[in-house]
Design an enzyme around this catalytic site. Structure first.
Site, short mmCIF file in Angstrom:
data_model
loop_
_atom_site.label_atom_id
_atom_site.label_comp_id
_atom_site.label_asym_id
_atom_site.label_seq_id
_atom_site.Cartn_x
_atom_site.Cartn_y
_atom_site.Cartn_z
N CYS A 1 0.86 -1.17 0.00
CA CYS A 1 0.00 0.00 0.00
C CYS A 1 0.90 1.23 0.00
CB CYS A 1 -0.89 -0.02 1.25
SG CYS A 1 -1.87 1.48 1.49
N CYS B 1 -0.78 3.23 -6.52
CA CYS B 1 -1.71 2.63 -5.57
C CYS B 1 -1.97 1.21 -6.04
CB CYS B 1 -3.02 3.42 -5.50
SG CYS B 1 -4.32 2.64 -4.50
#
Length: 266
Positions: free
Chosen positions: A74, A189
């Site tokens: 992440c 992302c």
């Protein structure tokens, strides 16, 4: 004795893009995939609260699963808290994800690069430092998308997504300047690669969509102990687990996890 697993952590299902690559490179290891769905989306948090939240989560996760390494799949969490995790848990290897600005700067021909990320990753000084270090000869546009991670979660759950919504989110990435066009978009992302086909379809012109998942998997592989070799069966038959911090994943998410060969643990 069972081999220690690899822990893979994300705010939602985006880290499955990294898990997919890691399984190809590391077929002999067991994985524990942790989705912090109780905290999703991370963009809604103030940074001090999110930092404390993730550190507290890992205190429990490391004690519970005793992983050999942990992959923070992440960008938002990595750019915010990876240094704190290494300081709080010295001796435990953490692999973080940062926007792939260096390889983008090396590959671009037009000199126009966009970084598509969450608003938190875009505003973080860490990201700007990467640009200053590796991409001073490029024009780098930072695009903070409010909705793309949510659209990806919806797509993974339901199998469809509003293409016009995707088009609107990626539109700021495309720059025309001095006869040149953006030729690389960094997917900063882990959720975004799930929408890559929709992005290609709705983009105003073709670009190279840079997904760092394989590079992160290779970094994880480099940190593992390899006494047993790749001939070993998949962790003595133990199953890969999916853990949700809410404890209440819905049925569509359970099916998604099962499709990735993960057993959802209560």
């Amino acid at each position: 004795m069972a081999e220690a697993p690899i822990l893979m952590f994300d705010s939602g299902v985006g880290g499955l893009t990294v898990l997919r690559e890691a399984r190809v490179l590391i077929p002999d290891r067991r994985f524990v995939y942790v989705a912090d769905d109780a905290g999703f989306p991370y963009g809604a948090w103030e940074e001090p609260a999110l930092r404390a939240h993730i550190l507290e989560l890992f205190a429990g996760l490391l004690d519970r699963f005793r992983p050999e390494i942990s992959v923070i799949a992440c960008n938002t969490a990595s750019t915010l808290v990876i240094s704190d995790l290494r300081q709080r848990f010295p001796g435990h290897p953490f692999v973080g994800m940062v926007p792939a600005i260096k390889p983008a700067a090396e590959r671009t021909r037009s000199g126009l690069v966009s970084v598509l990320a969450t608003p938190g990753t875009v505003k973080r000084q860490y990201t700007r430092d990467l640009i200053h270090q590796w991409a001073t000869k490029c024009h780098v546009r930072l695009v903070g998308s409010q909705n793309l991670a949510l659209l990806a979660e919806t797509y993974m759950r339901d199998g469809f997504v509003d293409e016009e919504a995707v088009r609107a989110e990626i539109a700021p990435c495309f720059v025309e300047q001095n006869g040149q066009r953006t030729d690389i978009v960094v997917l900063a992302c882990t959720h975004y690669p799930f929408l890559a086909n929709r992005m290609r379809k709705t983009a105003p012109w073709p670009v190279d969509w840079l997904d760092p998942a394989e590079a992160i998997a290779r970094r994880a592989l480099s940190l593992l102990r390899h006494e047993t070799g790749l001939a070993k069966s998949h962790n003595d038959g133990q199953l890969d687990l999916a853990v949700f911090t809410s404890g209440r994943p819905d049925e569509s998410i359970r099916r998604l996890m099962q499709g990735f060969g993960l057993i959802v643990q209560a």
